[in-house]
Design an enzyme around this catalytic site. Structure first.
Site, PDB file in Angstrom:
ATOM      1  N   HIS A 166     -44.319  16.193 -18.201  1.00  0.00           N
ATOM      2  CA  HIS A 166     -43.401  16.990 -17.398  1.00  0.00           C
ATOM      3  C   HIS A 166     -44.100  18.300 -17.049  1.00  0.00           C
ATOM      4  O   HIS A 166     -44.940  18.791 -17.821  1.00  0.00           O
ATOM      5  CB  HIS A 166     -42.135  17.351 -18.164  1.00  0.00           C
ATOM      6  CG  HIS A 166     -41.327  16.202 -18.667  1.00  0.00           C
ATOM      7  ND1 HIS A 166     -41.638  15.513 -19.813  1.00  0.00           N
ATOM      8  CD2 HIS A 166     -40.179  15.644 -18.186  1.00  0.00           C
ATOM      9  CE1 HIS A 166     -40.731  14.578 -20.023  1.00  0.00           C
ATOM     10  NE2 HIS A 166     -39.833  14.631 -19.053  1.00  0.00           N
ATOM     11  N   GLU A 180     -36.521   6.391 -12.982  1.00  0.00           N
ATOM     12  CA  GLU A 180     -36.340   5.859 -14.340  1.00  0.00           C
ATOM     13  C   GLU A 180     -34.861   5.768 -14.681  1.00  0.00           C
ATOM     14  O   GLU A 180     -34.181   6.788 -14.794  1.00  0.00           O
ATOM     15  CB  GLU A 180     -37.055   6.759 -15.346  1.00  0.00           C
ATOM     16  CG  GLU A 180     -36.957   6.292 -16.775  1.00  0.00           C
ATOM     17  CD  GLU A 180     -37.772   7.156 -17.724  1.00  0.00           C
ATOM     18  OE1 GLU A 180     -37.315   7.359 -18.874  1.00  0.00           O
ATOM     19  OE2 GLU A 180     -38.850   7.626 -17.335  1.00  0.00           O
ATOM     20  N   GLU A 219     -37.663   2.023 -19.040  1.00  0.00           N
ATOM     21  CA  GLU A 219     -37.801   2.328 -20.469  1.00  0.00           C
ATOM     22  C   GLU A 219     -36.855   1.419 -21.243  1.00  0.00           C
ATOM     23  O   GLU A 219     -35.630   1.546 -21.123  1.00  0.00           O
ATOM     24  CB  GLU A 219     -37.465   3.791 -20.760  1.00  0.00           C
ATOM     25  CG  GLU A 219     -37.575   4.138 -22.237  1.00  0.00           C
ATOM     26  CD  GLU A 219     -37.347   5.607 -22.524  1.00  0.00           C
ATOM     27  OE1 GLU A 219     -36.666   5.897 -23.541  1.00  0.00           O
ATOM     28  OE2 GLU A 219     -37.834   6.459 -21.769  1.00  0.00           O
ATOM     29  N   HIS A 246     -33.780   2.746 -22.969  1.00  0.00           N
ATOM     30  CA  HIS A 246     -32.671   3.027 -22.053  1.00  0.00           C
ATOM     31  C   HIS A 246     -31.935   1.739 -21.696  1.00  0.00           C
ATOM     32  O   HIS A 246     -30.708   1.734 -21.555  1.00  0.00           O
ATOM     33  CB  HIS A 246     -33.187   3.681 -20.772  1.00  0.00           C
ATOM     34  CG  HIS A 246     -33.782   5.045 -20.973  1.00  0.00           C
ATOM     35  ND1 HIS A 246     -34.373   5.752 -19.947  1.00  0.00           N
ATOM     36  CD2 HIS A 246     -33.869   5.831 -22.065  1.00  0.00           C
ATOM     37  CE1 HIS A 246     -34.807   6.920 -20.403  1.00  0.00           C
ATOM     38  NE2 HIS A 246     -34.519   6.975 -21.691  1.00  0.00           N
ATOM     39  N   ASP A 284     -42.092   2.598 -19.546  1.00  0.00           N
ATOM     40  CA  ASP A 284     -42.167   3.556 -20.650  1.00  0.00           C
ATOM     41  C   ASP A 284     -41.999   2.755 -21.941  1.00  0.00           C
ATOM     42  O   ASP A 284     -40.873   2.436 -22.342  1.00  0.00           O
ATOM     43  CB  ASP A 284     -41.086   4.631 -20.520  1.00  0.00           C
ATOM     44  CG  ASP A 284     -41.587   5.866 -19.805  1.00  0.00           C
ATOM     45  OD1 ASP A 284     -42.699   5.830 -19.267  1.00  0.00           O
ATOM     46  OD2 ASP A 284     -40.869   6.883 -19.784  1.00  0.00           O
ATOM     47  N   ASP A 292     -30.800   7.539 -27.875  1.00  0.00           N
ATOM     48  CA  ASP A 292     -32.184   7.255 -27.506  1.00  0.00           C
ATOM     49  C   ASP A 292     -33.111   7.709 -28.639  1.00  0.00           C
ATOM     50  O   ASP A 292     -33.312   8.910 -28.832  1.00  0.00           O
ATOM     51  CB  ASP A 292     -32.485   8.043 -26.217  1.00  0.00           C
ATOM     52  CG  ASP A 292     -33.721   7.577 -25.504  1.00  0.00           C
ATOM     53  OD1 ASP A 292     -34.308   6.583 -25.932  1.00  0.00           O
ATOM     54  OD2 ASP A 292     -34.096   8.210 -24.505  1.00  0.00           O
ATOM     55  N   ASP A 314     -36.413   6.612 -29.140  1.00  0.00           N
ATOM     56  CA  ASP A 314     -37.816   6.718 -28.707  1.00  0.00           C
ATOM     57  C   ASP A 314     -38.803   6.361 -29.821  1.00  0.00           C
ATOM     58  O   ASP A 314     -39.699   7.134 -30.164  1.00  0.00           O
ATOM     59  CB  ASP A 314     -38.119   8.119 -28.185  1.00  0.00           C
ATOM     60  CG  ASP A 314     -37.479   8.399 -26.845  1.00  0.00           C
ATOM     61  OD1 ASP A 314     -37.275   7.436 -26.081  1.00  0.00           O
ATOM     62  OD2 ASP A 314     -37.170   9.564 -26.550  1.00  0.00           O
ATOM     63  N   ASP A 349     -43.710   6.463 -24.253  1.00  0.00           N
ATOM     64  CA  ASP A 349     -42.671   7.491 -24.337  1.00  0.00           C
ATOM     65  C   ASP A 349     -41.991   7.324 -25.685  1.00  0.00           C
ATOM     66  O   ASP A 349     -40.866   6.853 -25.805  1.00  0.00           O
ATOM     67  CB  ASP A 349     -41.680   7.316 -23.186  1.00  0.00           C
ATOM     68  CG  ASP A 349     -40.630   8.421 -23.154  1.00  0.00           C
ATOM     69  OD1 ASP A 349     -40.637   9.283 -24.058  1.00  0.00           O
ATOM     70  OD2 ASP A 349     -39.805   8.426 -22.224  1.00  0.00           O
TER      71      ASP A 349
END
Length: 439
Positions: free
Chosen positions: A104, A235, A271, A274, A299, A310, A312, A342
């Site tokens: 980012h 995304e 992802e 998600h 991702d 989430d 991750d 990710d």
């Protein structure tokens, strides 16, 4: 700070060492970058990428606890630590042997008190990033703009009810696209973490969707104006931080893009964590996006399906990686996208080597998934079974349905002549048993 400062002292470049002991976790046991499968190297099929935000900005803090990951590169004044982070990251990329990274805009450099100061900070740090890219050969898989963390975006960015906020988001994306061109990013991601609503009572959904579409059209126009050659990606995510996010899942995004005439400019960055938050299976959105020719990048992470948020985590499940790679191989690869981790080490995994172990384990999991997928495709057992299951669409009335030329009158005539169809077993358990043979 001396450029030669070493942040991962004592950790050499990770090597491929098949057949090592279970406890030998600082080497690749399955990922062999130069191995050729179906005419392409493993490195080219997988196109691994390390994400900047979790691996180098993450502190281990959560809503219930303070930071646990105390990294040397996060010490010092904001711009000083930003430069340290960059050197640490490129040392990590090089030792791990990956060719791509993602970030980012606000991961890379701190936000200033004005837009102009923020842009100067980003220019200075990305000058260093470009220098390190040229030195190492590591490239940017994709860039995205953080349009969700700052308080100005609490009601959204492209869907904010205040056009002043939308304008700020536009200025931020404009700079992000300039940086993408500067660094040679191969993709640019839009993730609408605040593009949605918490209450329908104070929300004009139709207006917000139209504004978001027009925002994307501005980005497309500016991309073309500056000659930026990269793939735009959206995304999907169903919720968190919003109660409902407009980019709910793959088909929601595809429908949105087609409705507003944007489908030729965008693909999807899926992802799986998600996807499972949306109530689907791990591979669902990857398969659906690919079916529509819209799968652009992945991702690569996982979550805990028993939880509602989430998490991750690094992907370690071989069934999941096999299903993902089967889809990717069948569509001919992900270029210019890739498999971006990710994912973040757990807040309890505090050693520096844990960052390597997590990435190595996930890369090996996808290498195994790739080998499995290639065997499934090359053996052709499942493929032939599926082909046979749909064989009625290869002749007669079925062929007319396939080509789109059949009519309801023909359907009726066919049934009058042939009567009730016979039940045909779907053989699900047989398919599952055969699939397990390859895992």
């Amino acid at each position: 700070m001396a450029a030669q400062e070493e942040f991962f002292a004592g950790i050499p470049r990770i090597q491929y060492k098949p057949g090592t002991r279970p406890q030998d976790v600082m080497c690749f046991k399955h990922y062999n970058s130069g191995e050729v499968l179906m005419g392409r190297t493993m490195e080219d099929w997988l196109r691994f990428s390390v994400c900047y935000w979790h691996s180098f900005c993450g502190t281990g803090a959560d809503p219930f606890g303070f930071p646990t990951l105390h990294r040397a590169w996060n010490e010092g004044a904001p711009m000083e630590s930003a430069k340290k982070r960059l050197h640490a990251a490129f040392e990590f990329f090089t030792k791990l042997g990956v060719k791509y990274y993602t970030f980012h805009d606000r991961d890379m450099s701190p936000e200033g008190s004005t837009l102009e100061e923020t842009s100067r900070n980003l220019d200075e740090i990305t000058d260093l990033a470009l220098e390190l890219q040229n030195q190492t050969g590591v490239k940017v898989l994709w860039i995205t703009c953080n349009l969700f963390a700052h308080p100005r975006y609490m009601n959204g960015a492209a869907t904010n009810p205040d056009c002043h906020v939308l304008a700020y988001a536009g200025a931020q994306v404009k700079k992000g696209l300039d940086i993408a061109k500067k660094l040679g990013a191969e993709n640019f991601v839009f993730w609408g973490g605040r593009e949605g609503f918490l209450s329908i009572l104070n929300t004009d959904v139709a207006a917000e969707l139209k504004h978001m579409a027009n925002f994307f059209k501005m980005a497309v126009n500016y991309k073309e104006k500056i000659g930026l050659k990269c793939q735009f990606l959206i995304e999907p995510k169903p919720k968190e931080p919003c109660k409902h996010q407009y980019d709910y899942d793959a088909l929601s995004v595809i429908g949105f893009l087609k409705h507003f005439g944007l489908e030729s400019h965008f693909k999807l960055n899926i992802e799986p964590n998600h996807t499972t938050l949306a109530g689907h299976s791990y591979e669902h959105d990857i398969v659906m996006a690919s079916a529509f020719g819209m799968l652009g990048s992945v991702d690569s992470n996982t979550g805990s399906p028993d939880l509602g948020w989430d998490t991750d985590q690094f992907p370690m499940d071989i069934r999941n990686t096999t299903l993902v790679m089967k889809t990717i191989v069948e569509q001919g690869g992900l270029q210019p996208g890739g498999l971006n981790f990710d994912a973040k080490v757990r807040r309890e995994s505090t050693d520096l080597e844990d960052l390597f172990i997590a990435h190595i384990g996930a890369m090996d999991a996808f290498a195994r998934g790739l080998r499995n997928a290639v065997r499934i495709i090359e053996d052709g057992v499942i493929t032939e079974m599926v082909k046979d299951r749909y064989s009625s669409f290869g002749h007669g009335l079925g062929q007319k349905v396939e080509s789109g030329s059949a009519t309801l009158e023909e359907m009726e005539d066919f049934i009058k002549q042939n009567g009730e169809p016979r039940a045909t077993s779907g053989k699900q358990e047989k398919y599952e048993s055969i699939f397990n043979h390859y895992i």
